[in-house]
Every structure is written in C-alpha cells, then in structure tokens.
Design an enzyme around this catalytic site. Structure first.
Site, mmCIF file in Angstrom:
data_model
loop_
_atom_site.group_PDB
_atom_site.id
_atom_site.type_symbol
_atom_site.label_atom_id
_atom_site.label_comp_id
_atom_site.label_asym_id
_atom_site.label_seq_id
_atom_site.Cartn_x
_atom_site.Cartn_y
_atom_site.Cartn_z
ATOM 1 N N SER A 15 -7.509 1.548 -22.881
ATOM 2 C CA SER A 15 -7.023 0.321 -22.425
ATOM 3 C C SER A 15 -6.249 -0.344 -23.549
ATOM 4 C CB SER A 15 -8.166 -0.534 -22.070
ATOM 5 O OG SER A 15 -7.759 -1.689 -21.693
ATOM 6 N N LYS A 66 -13.398 -2.634 -9.622
ATOM 7 C CA LYS A 66 -12.932 -3.770 -8.794
ATOM 8 C C LYS A 66 -13.456 -4.384 -7.786
ATOM 9 C CE LYS A 66 -8.124 -3.410 -11.324
ATOM 10 N NZ LYS A 66 -6.658 -3.389 -10.958
ATOM 11 N N ASP A 102 -4.095 -9.868 -10.318
ATOM 12 C CA ASP A 102 -2.989 -8.488 -10.190
ATOM 13 C C ASP A 102 -1.804 -8.799 -9.568
ATOM 14 O OD1 ASP A 102 -4.514 -6.749 -11.680
ATOM 15 O OD2 ASP A 102 -5.803 -5.824 -9.802
ATOM 16 N N ALA A 128 -2.022 2.366 0.537
ATOM 17 C CA ALA A 128 -2.917 1.381 1.537
ATOM 18 C C ALA A 128 -4.418 1.363 1.039
ATOM 19 C CB ALA A 128 -2.808 1.947 2.866
ATOM 20 N N ALA A 131 -4.954 -1.036 -4.706
ATOM 21 C CA ALA A 131 -3.841 -1.534 -5.417
ATOM 22 C C ALA A 131 -2.739 -2.265 -4.246
ATOM 23 C CB ALA A 131 -3.328 -0.403 -6.168
ATOM 24 N N GLY A 239 5.048 -0.472 -14.212
ATOM 25 C CA GLY A 239 4.151 -1.613 -14.239
ATOM 26 C C GLY A 239 3.706 -2.177 -15.495
HETATM 27 P P1 ATR Z 1 -6.215 2.233 -5.556
HETATM 28 O O1 ATR Z 1 -7.316 1.343 -5.714
HETATM 29 O O2 ATR Z 1 -5.677 2.619 -6.812
HETATM 30 O O3 ATR Z 1 -5.326 1.847 -4.565
HETATM 31 P P2 ATR Z 1 -7.286 3.961 -3.647
HETATM 32 O O4 ATR Z 1 -7.801 3.091 -3.010
HETATM 33 O O5 ATR Z 1 -7.982 5.273 -3.969
HETATM 34 O O6 ATR Z 1 -6.954 3.776 -5.117
HETATM 35 O O7 ATR Z 1 -5.778 4.233 -2.996
HETATM 36 C C1 ATR Z 1 -5.055 5.160 -3.186
HETATM 37 C C2 ATR Z 1 -3.754 5.302 -2.359
HETATM 38 O O8 ATR Z 1 -2.741 6.166 -2.915
HETATM 39 C C3 ATR Z 1 -4.003 5.649 -0.957
HETATM 40 O O9 ATR Z 1 -3.086 4.947 -0.363
HETATM 41 C C4 ATR Z 1 -3.666 7.194 -1.025
HETATM 42 O O10 ATR Z 1 -3.256 7.603 0.370
HETATM 43 P P3 ATR Z 1 -4.364 8.003 1.455
HETATM 44 O O11 ATR Z 1 -4.900 6.908 1.832
HETATM 45 O O12 ATR Z 1 -3.436 8.721 2.289
HETATM 46 O O13 ATR Z 1 -5.465 8.867 0.724
HETATM 47 C C5 ATR Z 1 -2.507 7.142 -1.850
HETATM 48 N N1 ATR Z 1 -2.263 8.608 -2.444
HETATM 49 C C6 ATR Z 1 -3.040 9.074 -3.252
HETATM 50 N N2 ATR Z 1 -2.601 10.500 -3.677
HETATM 51 C C7 ATR Z 1 -1.586 10.586 -2.639
HETATM 52 C C8 ATR Z 1 -0.560 11.522 -2.592
HETATM 53 N N3 ATR Z 1 -0.632 12.678 -3.347
HETATM 54 N N4 ATR Z 1 0.309 11.350 -1.742
HETATM 55 C C9 ATR Z 1 0.626 10.179 -0.924
HETATM 56 N N5 ATR Z 1 -0.281 9.149 -1.178
HETATM 57 C C10 ATR Z 1 -1.191 9.469 -1.992
#
Ligand code: ATR
Length: 274
Positions: A15, A66, A102, A128, A131, A239
C-alpha cells in the site's frame, strides 16, 4: 502523543497510503502517525476494534473490506450510503463513522488534475462491481450528457443502472451493446487486468478528443490504456491521481485540512516509473 491512523487491507504490504498520508501530514504540519495494518480475511471487525482500543482515530479501508466496513459503520455519510461501500472510517467514542472518498477522488483527478470537465460529456463506465458503484453518483452530479454502464455480465450493469435511476436515466448492457456508440470519457472500473484479461473495446468507441481513464495503475501503461490508445483515445490516464486524491479527501474528513496533492502525485509517479 501523535494521533494514530491506518489502512486496513489484505494484502496490504504494498500500500502507498502510509507514504501519501505521511507526506500530507508533513506538508500541513499535522501531528499524526499512519501505518498499514493487515487484517485477516475473516477478522476485519476484530482488527478495527483492536485499533480503536489502541487509540486509533481513523482508518482507510481497501480490498477486500470496503463492503464490510460499510456494514460495520454506525453512521454513514450520504455518499457512502449511496456507494454501498466505505473506504474511510473515523472513530469517536462508540461511534464508527463511514465515508467514501473514492468517487470524489476520481472526480477531482479528472476535472482538476486532467482539466477534463464532465458537463455535457458522454461517459462509458466499464464494470458493475463495487469500484463502479462507488463512482456513479459523483459522475452524475457533474451533469454529463449520458452515462452508459457496460459489463461482461449485462444483468449486473442493468441492475446497477436501476439503482441510480432516481438521479438520471442511465444506459446499461453488455460490451457488445456499445456498438455504434462513441464516448468522450471511457472509465475502466473492472478488475480484468488483475487476471491478465483484456476488455473487448469496440472500434470507434472514442469520440475525437476522448479520454481513457483506468482506475488501476502500475509500472508503465496499463493493458486497458494500451488498448484504448490503439482504439484512438486522444488522452490516457491511470488511477494514480485518483489514489492520491481519495487520500487527500480522507485526510480532509479526519483533519479538516485539505493537503495539496501535486508534489505527492509527482513523487509517486517518479517512483513508479523508476
Ligand atoms: P470491484 O469491487 O473491484 O469492482 P468486483 O465487485 O469483484 O470488484 O467487480 C469486478 C468487476 O470487474 C465486475 O464488473 C466484473 O465483471 P462481471 O460482473 O461480469 O464479473 C469485471 N471483470 C472482472 N474480470 C473481468 C474480465 N476478465 N473481463 C471483463 N470484466 C471483468
């Protein structure tokens, strides 16, 4: 005795928050100590109570805690309630105040640091998950022309759009549904790069002068930004600025003092590219 703050996460060793907050404290003359604390995946509430017992005044919260911090808070800011997640805690007696900086950090980086106002802009938000959810309300508050949420699982994008439908009408769907559309700003809020996957960005997605923004950062350009450049993004940003700006906003929540971010950001950038 100096006031005590920390960041909780798992993992946490890499971190940058302790360096950022220590620099803010030095620059603003605030007497505080800020450390990184590893919490067990199933031990976040215990880690928080131990920290409070040791005199902790506040904490940042990062992956994967979070949502748990959101549930642990006894009082929430409006923006944390809307985000469904907490990245900043403040402790006062028995009260645990939960906030989320954030979205404010992202907005400050895009509008101030990058000089890219969002009024009237067409925005595409990729992802979705948590984040993505955390930045929707602050983005909508800037009055863009439109906001499209695209996600690998289209149903999650649609559900997220519905959750914010009271603020503005949102478009949502799978990546394929962005075909034929172009955007002034495309934000990557997915975690795709963590698994080394690339996103199916369609040709023509960037309007002239368009900005690609990756909430992730790393040494060199991120996979999403490399792809965005190939697809014609005029500007690319990672970011790192959001990281520093969300920290500055948390510092303000705790101390009532807003640190300048320029030098800290430049310093982090230099260390990242060294
Ligand atoms: P965070 O809190 O970081 O947003 P999360 O709630 O696990 O983590 O969400 C990860 C996001 O990245 C989701 O939108 C996920 O898509 P899905 O809802 O279809 O799972 C997206 N994501 C992760 N790996 C991906 C990939 N290889 N290609 C496209 N989207 C991906």
């Amino acid at each position: 005795m100096s006031d005590l703050y920390c960041v909780f996460g798992n993992p946490i060793a890499h971190s940058r928050s302790p360096a950022i907050h220590s620099a803010f404290a030095k620059a603003t003359g605030q007497d505080l100590i800020y450390e990184a604390r590893l919490a067990a995946v199933d031990g976040f509430p215990l880690a928080v109570s131990e920290f409070v017992a040791a005199g902790g005044k506040g904490a940042n919260v990062t992956v994967p805690f979070k949502e748990e911090a959101f549930r642990l808070a006894t009082r929430l800011s409006e923006r944390a309630a809307r985000a469904g997640a907490v990245n900043t805690l403040a402790f006062d007696g028995a009260e645990i105040f939960g906030d989320n900086t954030d979205g404010a950090g992202l907005l400050r980086d895009i509008t101030n640091n990058l000089g890219f106002p969002l009024l009237g802009k067409r925005i595409l938000l990729l992802g979705a998950g948590g984040a993505s959810r955390g930045v929707i309300a602050p983005l909508l508050a800037e009055k863009p022309a439109s906001l499209f949420i695209a996600n690998r699982s289209a149903d999650k994008a649609t559900a997220l759009a519905q959750a914010f439908a009271d603020m503005a009408p949102l478009d949502a769907g799978g990546f394929a549904e962005t075909a034929g559309k172009s955007f002034d700003l495309v934000i990557n809020a997915t975690s795709a790069s963590l698994s080394g996957d690339s996103l199916p960005l369609l040709p023509g997605i960037f309007a002239p002068g368009g900005l690609a923004y990756d909430m992730m950062y790393g040494k060199g350009e991120t996979p999403f930004l490399l792809l965005a450049r190939e697809q014609g993004a005029a500007r690319c940003a990672d970011g790192l600025g959001m990281l520093v700006e969300q920290a500055a906003e948390a510092f303000f929540v705790w101390r009532g003092v807003r640190p300048s971010t320029g030098v800290v950001l430049a310093d982090l950038r230099a260390k990242l590219t060294a």
